[in-house]
Design a protein around this motif. Structure first.
Motif, PDB file in Angstrom:
ATOM      1  N   TRP A   1      39.660  47.027  36.128  1.00  0.00           N
ATOM      2  CA  TRP A   1      40.429  47.984  36.921  1.00  0.00           C
ATOM      3  C   TRP A   1      41.486  48.677  36.077  1.00  0.00           C
TER       4      TRP A   1
ATOM      5  N   PHE B   1      39.144  37.289  39.363  1.00  0.00           N
ATOM      6  CA  PHE B   1      40.367  38.101  39.380  1.00  0.00           C
ATOM      7  C   PHE B   1      40.659  38.660  37.993  1.00  0.00           C
TER       8      PHE B   1
ATOM      9  N   VAL C   1      35.330  45.327  42.019  1.00  0.00           N
ATOM     10  CA  VAL C   1      36.337  46.383  41.842  1.00  0.00           C
ATOM     11  C   VAL C   1      35.698  47.758  41.964  1.00  0.00           C
TER      12      VAL C   1
ATOM     13  N   PHE D   1      48.210  41.905  30.793  1.00  0.00           N
ATOM     14  CA  PHE D   1      47.656  41.219  31.958  1.00  0.00           C
ATOM     15  C   PHE D   1      47.084  39.862  31.569  1.00  0.00           C
TER      16      PHE D   1
ATOM     17  N   VAL E   1      50.330  43.615  40.658  1.00  0.00           N
ATOM     18  CA  VAL E   1      49.123  42.889  40.253  1.00  0.00           C
ATOM     19  C   VAL E   1      49.469  41.865  39.171  1.00  0.00           C
ATOM     20  N   TYR E   2      50.355  42.232  38.240  1.00  0.00           N
ATOM     21  CA  TYR E   2      50.785  41.272  37.222  1.00  0.00           C
ATOM     22  C   TYR E   2      51.467  40.068  37.866  1.00  0.00           C
TER      23      TYR E   2
ATOM     24  N   SER F   1      45.953  45.864  29.289  1.00  0.00           N
ATOM     25  CA  SER F   1      45.049  44.741  29.560  1.00  0.00           C
ATOM     26  C   SER F   1      45.489  43.492  28.809  1.00  0.00           C
TER      27      SER F   1
ATOM     28  N   VAL G   1      40.774  46.682  44.417  1.00  0.00           N
ATOM     29  CA  VAL G   1      41.573  45.466  44.263  1.00  0.00           C
ATOM     30  C   VAL G   1      41.686  44.705  45.586  1.00  0.00           C
TER      31      VAL G   1
ATOM     32  N   VAL H   1      40.398  42.646  37.438  1.00  0.00           N
ATOM     33  CA  VAL H   1      41.625  43.403  37.175  1.00  0.00           C
ATOM     34  C   VAL H   1      41.610  43.986  35.761  1.00  0.00           C
TER      35      VAL H   1
ATOM     36  N   ALA I   1      48.931  37.830  39.333  1.00  0.00           N
ATOM     37  CA  ALA I   1      48.237  37.102  38.264  1.00  0.00           C
ATOM     38  C   ALA I   1      49.068  35.915  37.788  1.00  0.00           C
TER      39      ALA I   1
END
Length: 435
Positions: free
Chosen positions: A44, A37, A174, A61, A117-118, A58, A179, A41, A121
């Motif tokens: 991505w 992951f 990806v 993230f 997405v954050y 990034s 995703v 990501v 995570a």
């Protein structure tokens, strides 16, 4: 517990101990999923989702991926010390599977926003923050006394295996499935881990090992009574400010310097993971006192991380990352085995949680700092900064080589601890990768 016969002892641990094998495979799946992951990501974000300020995005993230282990350390210590370890492991894997599955459905219905997405995570990292220290603490409930060090080696090799497998699959998935496919693969891995843990039979802990009704000592007292261990953790926390940045630098380096795609990211990440895997199994053979051997490994890692700033050739960069991974794996096995012996048994749940928090405290900072710097400086410059930043930590660790670790106060010879090896030295693999 009765000692097994020599013939049985020669059989690999994961073949003669089904409970440990099941839990270990569960850890392989969970950490492979979280690395898959993270790598997927990160790529991505850099390649598809963000046009401006890719480094900062990034970095944010990766900070989200490392923050829960730091912030939730007291909560994790309390849960691991109070509840049955199998229940904690099974619940963490199950909740992670549900989170990844929900993200897969959301992404399949349309592109998820970056904030979503954050959030995913953060949730996955929270589940992993409970899983990893709980497994470390439960090792004596799964193996015999004489197998503690072998089990520790297997457990620490998990991150290397996960880094290798997750790195190979993350960016490539990806590129091919987006995703949604990435999250679906992670959900399947977490669900498999939950089933494996549920199938394992844990032994009841010895009465002196831990009592769920006994009050947990404050975490600051645990480290306060272990000054030698505390100094080692400080050295590696400083080192992690620079080593953890590799996961931010690799996607930026791939896109800006090498001009590659997901396959190049997979190659570089896999090189790092393969090196760490070899180091996890060969770390006990590195000669010298723990701190001296660790200092040499950090010095070699500094060189390996700095060289890509001077030579931008894909095979050379992959080789340097393999060397850096080996250094991290070799250092990790020996120090965690040392901590298993120096820390009182009753304090282990709290210690391993605080160890993860102390070592991980630098990871969000490193991600944000190097991510932001990646929008201003070239990736080659970031590589040189990484190498230079490791040298003071290596020097400080070398200074500890002249000191002998004192036995921990009130450390009763723990029934789970085998005789100390000539030079046990290892720190958790946050030096080579985020947990």
């Amino acid at each position: 517990m009765t000692a097994p016969t020599p013939g049985v002892r020669s059989t690999p641990l994961i073949l003669r101990n089904r409970a440990f094998a099941a839990v270990w495979l569960g850890q392989v799946l969970t950490q492979a999923a979280v690395r898959m992951f993270q790598v997927g990501v990160s790529w991505w974000i850099v390649a598809y989702a963000v046009r401006d300020a890719r480094g900062l995005a990034s970095g944010l993230f990766m900070a989200a991926c490392t923050l829960p282990a730091v912030v939730l350390a007291p909560v994790v210590a309390g849960a691991v010390g109070r509840f049955a370890h199998r229940s904690v492991l099974r619940s963490a894997a199950g909740l992670a599977a549900a989170t990844a599955g929900a993200l897969a459905v959301w992404a399949h219905g349309g592109g998820p926003p970056l904030a979503g997405v954050y959030a995913a995570a953060l949730a996955l990292a929270t589940c992993q923050a409970f899983f990893d220290p709980c497994l470390t603490t439960s090792v004596p409930e799964l193996v015999d006394d004489a197998d503690i060090e072998t089990a520790t080696g297997f457990e620490l090799s998990t991150q290397s295996l996960a880094g290798l497998g997750g790195a190979l699959l993350g960016a490539l998935t990806v590129d091919r499935a987006g995703v949604a496919g990435l999250a679906a693969g992670c959900a399947a891995a977490y669900a498999g881990a939950a089933l494996l843990v549920a199938s394992a039979r844990f032994r009841s802990p010895a009465p002196s090992a831990a009592c769920s009704d006994a009050p947990q000592r404050p975490l600051r007292h645990i480290l306060g009574e272990l000054p030698y261990v505390r100094r080692i953790l400080v050295c590696f926390t400083a080192a992690n400010l620079f080593t953890a940045a590799v996961f931010v630098v690799i996607p930026l380096y791939t896109r800006s310097v090498l001009g590659g795609g997901g396959g190049t990211v997979a190659l570089l990440e896999a090189s790092l993971g393969a090196g760490a895997l070899v180091g996890a199994f060969t770390g006990t053979r590195v000669p010298g006192r723990p701190t001296v051997a660790g200092a040499y490994c950090l010095g070699l890692m500094a060189l390996a991380l700095a060289l890509p700033g001077l030579f931008a050739h894909r095979p050379a960069v992959a080789g340097c990352l393999a060397v850096a991974g080996w250094c991290a794996g070799a250092v990790s096995v020996r120090f965690v085995a040392l901590f298993q012996r120096l820390v009182p048994t009753a304090d282990k749940p709290g210690f391993f949680a605080v160890m993860q928090a102390v070592l991980g405290a630098s990871l969000p900072v490193a991600s944000l700092v190097f991510g932001s710097a990646g929008d201003l400086l070239s990736p080659q410059t970031l590589c040189l900064v990484q190498g230079a930043g490791l040298l003071p930590a290596a020097f400080a660790l070398a200074l500890l080589g002249s000191r002998t670790p004192e036995p921990a106060p009130s450390v009763e010879p723990a029934p789970t601890a085998p005789p100390a090896p000539p030079a046990p030295t290892t720190e958790p693999e946050t030096v080579g990768g985020a947990r």
